[in-house]
Design an enzyme around this catalytic site. Structure first.
Site, PDB file in Angstrom:
ATOM      1  N   LYS A   8      -1.354  -3.823  -7.649  1.00 49.79           N
ATOM      2  CA  LYS A   8      -1.310  -2.356  -7.794  1.00 49.79           C
ATOM      3  C   LYS A   8      -0.354  -1.936  -8.907  1.00 49.79           C
ATOM      4  O   LYS A   8      -0.643  -0.981  -9.633  1.00 49.79           O
ATOM      5  CB  LYS A   8      -0.975  -1.666  -6.462  1.00 49.79           C
ATOM      6  CG  LYS A   8       0.355  -2.056  -5.856  1.00 49.79           C
ATOM      7  CD  LYS A   8       0.561  -1.372  -4.529  1.00 49.79           C
ATOM      8  CE  LYS A   8       1.650  -1.974  -3.677  1.00 49.79           C
ATOM      9  NZ  LYS A   8       2.805  -2.591  -4.262  1.00 49.79           N
ATOM     10  N   ARG A  83       4.673   4.349   2.228  1.00 50.25           N
ATOM     11  CA  ARG A  83       4.471   3.087   2.938  1.00 50.25           C
ATOM     12  C   ARG A  83       4.438   3.285   4.451  1.00 50.25           C
ATOM     13  O   ARG A  83       4.152   2.332   5.176  1.00 50.25           O
ATOM     14  CB  ARG A  83       5.615   2.131   2.592  1.00 50.25           C
ATOM     15  CG  ARG A  83       5.261   1.152   1.476  1.00 50.25           C
ATOM     16  CD  ARG A  83       6.511   0.355   1.169  1.00 50.25           C
ATOM     17  NE  ARG A  83       6.246  -0.945   0.626  1.00 50.25           N
ATOM     18  CZ  ARG A  83       6.324  -1.254  -0.661  1.00 50.25           C
ATOM     19  NH1 ARG A  83       6.574  -0.318  -1.545  1.00 50.25           N
ATOM     20  NH2 ARG A  83       6.144  -2.490  -1.070  1.00 50.25           N
ATOM     21  N   ARG A 122       4.274 -15.280  -9.582  1.00 55.16           N
ATOM     22  CA  ARG A 122       4.633 -14.044 -10.290  1.00 55.16           C
ATOM     23  C   ARG A 122       6.003 -14.132 -10.972  1.00 55.16           C
ATOM     24  O   ARG A 122       6.964 -14.639 -10.394  1.00 55.16           O
ATOM     25  CB  ARG A 122       4.640 -12.881  -9.285  1.00 55.16           C
ATOM     26  CG  ARG A 122       4.969 -11.560  -9.940  1.00 55.16           C
ATOM     27  CD  ARG A 122       4.418 -10.415  -9.173  1.00 55.16           C
ATOM     28  NE  ARG A 122       5.199 -10.103  -7.973  1.00 55.16           N
ATOM     29  CZ  ARG A 122       4.917  -9.059  -7.199  1.00 55.16           C
ATOM     30  NH1 ARG A 122       3.904  -8.271  -7.461  1.00 55.16           N
ATOM     31  NH2 ARG A 122       5.654  -8.820  -6.134  1.00 55.16           N
ATOM     32  N   ARG A 157      11.255 -12.704  -8.602  1.00 53.05           N
ATOM     33  CA  ARG A 157      11.940 -11.777  -7.699  1.00 53.05           C
ATOM     34  C   ARG A 157      12.348 -12.517  -6.432  1.00 53.05           C
ATOM     35  O   ARG A 157      11.583 -13.329  -5.922  1.00 53.05           O
ATOM     36  CB  ARG A 157      10.989 -10.627  -7.339  1.00 53.05           C
ATOM     37  CG  ARG A 157      10.914  -9.579  -8.410  1.00 53.05           C
ATOM     38  CD  ARG A 157       9.804  -8.596  -8.220  1.00 53.05           C
ATOM     39  NE  ARG A 157       9.502  -8.212  -6.842  1.00 53.05           N
ATOM     40  CZ  ARG A 157       8.640  -7.247  -6.530  1.00 53.05           C
ATOM     41  NH1 ARG A 157       8.031  -6.565  -7.487  1.00 53.05           N
ATOM     42  NH2 ARG A 157       8.381  -6.942  -5.284  1.00 53.05           N
ATOM     43  N   ARG A 168       6.488  -9.771   4.306  1.00 55.45           N
ATOM     44  CA  ARG A 168       6.037  -8.554   3.611  1.00 55.45           C
ATOM     45  C   ARG A 168       4.550  -8.293   3.867  1.00 55.45           C
ATOM     46  O   ARG A 168       4.140  -7.154   4.042  1.00 55.45           O
ATOM     47  CB  ARG A 168       6.311  -8.690   2.107  1.00 55.45           C
ATOM     48  CG  ARG A 168       7.797  -8.627   1.784  1.00 55.45           C
ATOM     49  CD  ARG A 168       8.069  -9.021   0.356  1.00 55.45           C
ATOM     50  NE  ARG A 168       7.545  -8.060  -0.600  1.00 55.45           N
ATOM     51  CZ  ARG A 168       7.306  -8.327  -1.883  1.00 55.45           C
ATOM     52  NH1 ARG A 168       7.549  -9.551  -2.345  1.00 55.45           N
ATOM     53  NH2 ARG A 168       6.863  -7.402  -2.679  1.00 55.45           N
TER      54      ARG A 168
END
Ligand code: AMP
Length: 289
Positions: A8, A83, A122, A157, A168
């Site tokens: 996203k 959220r 990532r 991260r 998550r």
């Protein structure tokens, strides 16, 4: 809206170019606080590292402040917000205040296995903030970083490690996807995008679904419906309060009936009827005649 790793953020960056409006990523805003060591950053650090959510009041305050900036006047892309249902409800109220209704609520759909792969690979450039993936989209060659820099400075991260990612994903499903999609379900704004595949393809799907949805009913117009539904649920849950309300209504109705000031016409009619009765000859009197 989308699970961590659903792309996203990357797609939002592409929409920024397409629509020339800012991307507002609450994750990026929090990470900025973290790197600057602000009180909010310090508070959010542990929560983010564990894959938890920062409290709703803080997130709503962040969004209120950000949406008040001039560059958001022409429109914006919210990324990672809302959220929770509380955030979605707060956002509705804020947008109604600003007179800026939502055009669409887009859910990115990708299966969890693919998400794990994406997240473990990532990497983010600390300088230009671009997002890469060591498997599918490795860091570009120079000179694409910030001016004067020949190489990206990529990092992973801390919340992209496997355990944290699992938490998550669970949290996204339970606290975000199910309740928040339910919240928006009857607004006519929800779109789902198959976010598996080539990046350009996904952007095209996203643009197609946004264009197809033009002219749909807007969130602000439906906020009243949602509030009414909430009130109905609340009053069902409180029979005593409902009974008190009924009694209050009855008393108010009686008061209106009893109040001579509020019914002058009726009073007049009653007086006229009484006088007419008196003036009418009785049956016996008319017989005598
Ligand atoms: P993201 O970059 O959107 O994946 O966000 C990274 C982290 O920031 C999340 O795992 C949360 O800890 C926190 N965060 C970002 N946005 C929100 C939000 N709207 N509400 C609560 N926490 C958030």
């Amino acid at each position: 809206m989308g699970a961590p790793g659903s792309g996203k953020g990357t797609q939002a960056q592409r929409l920024v170019k397409h629509f020339d409006i800012p991307q507002i990523s609450t994750g990026d805003i929090l990470r900025k606080h973290l790197s600057e060591g602000t009180p909010l950053g310090l508070r959010a650090k542990e929560i983010m590292a564990a894959g938890g959510y920062v409290d709703d009041a803080t997130m709503l305050a962040i969004i209120r402040e950000r949406l008040s900036q001039p560059d958001a006047r022409r429109g914006f892309i919210l990324d990672g917000f809302p959220r929770t249902v509380t955030q979605a409800d707060g956002l509705n109220k804020l947008l109604a205040e600003l007179g800026t209704p939502l055009d669409a609520v887009v859910f990115f759909e990708v299966d969890n296995e693919e998400l794990m792969k994406r997240l473990s690979g990532r990497r983010v450039c600390e300088l230009c903030k671009r997002v890469f993936n060591i498997h599918s989209a490795p860091p570009s060659v120079p000179p694409e970083c910030v001016p004067g820099r020949h190489e990206h400075q990529v990092v992973q991260r801390p919340d992209d490690t496997e355990d944290v990612v699992r938490e998550r994903l669970r949290k996204y499903e339970e606290d975000t996807r199910r309740p928040v999609s339910g919240f928006y379900s009857y607004t006519g704004l929800v779109r789902t995008v198959d976010a598996d595949g080539d990046m350009a393809q996904i952007t095209q799907r996203l643009l197609d679904t946004l264009n197809a949805g033009r002219g749909q009913p807007r969130v602000a117009a439906l906020a009243a419906k949602q509030r009414a539904a909430k009130r109905r649920v609340a009053s069902k849950a409180k029979p005593a309060a409902r009974a008190r309300k009924v009694v209050r209504k009855k008393v108010a109705r009686k008061a209106v009936k009893a109040s001579p000031k509020r019914r002058p016409a009726a009073r007049k009619r009653a007086v006229v009827r009484k006088l007419a009765r008196k003036a009418r000859p009785t049956r016996r009197a008319s017989k005598r005649r």
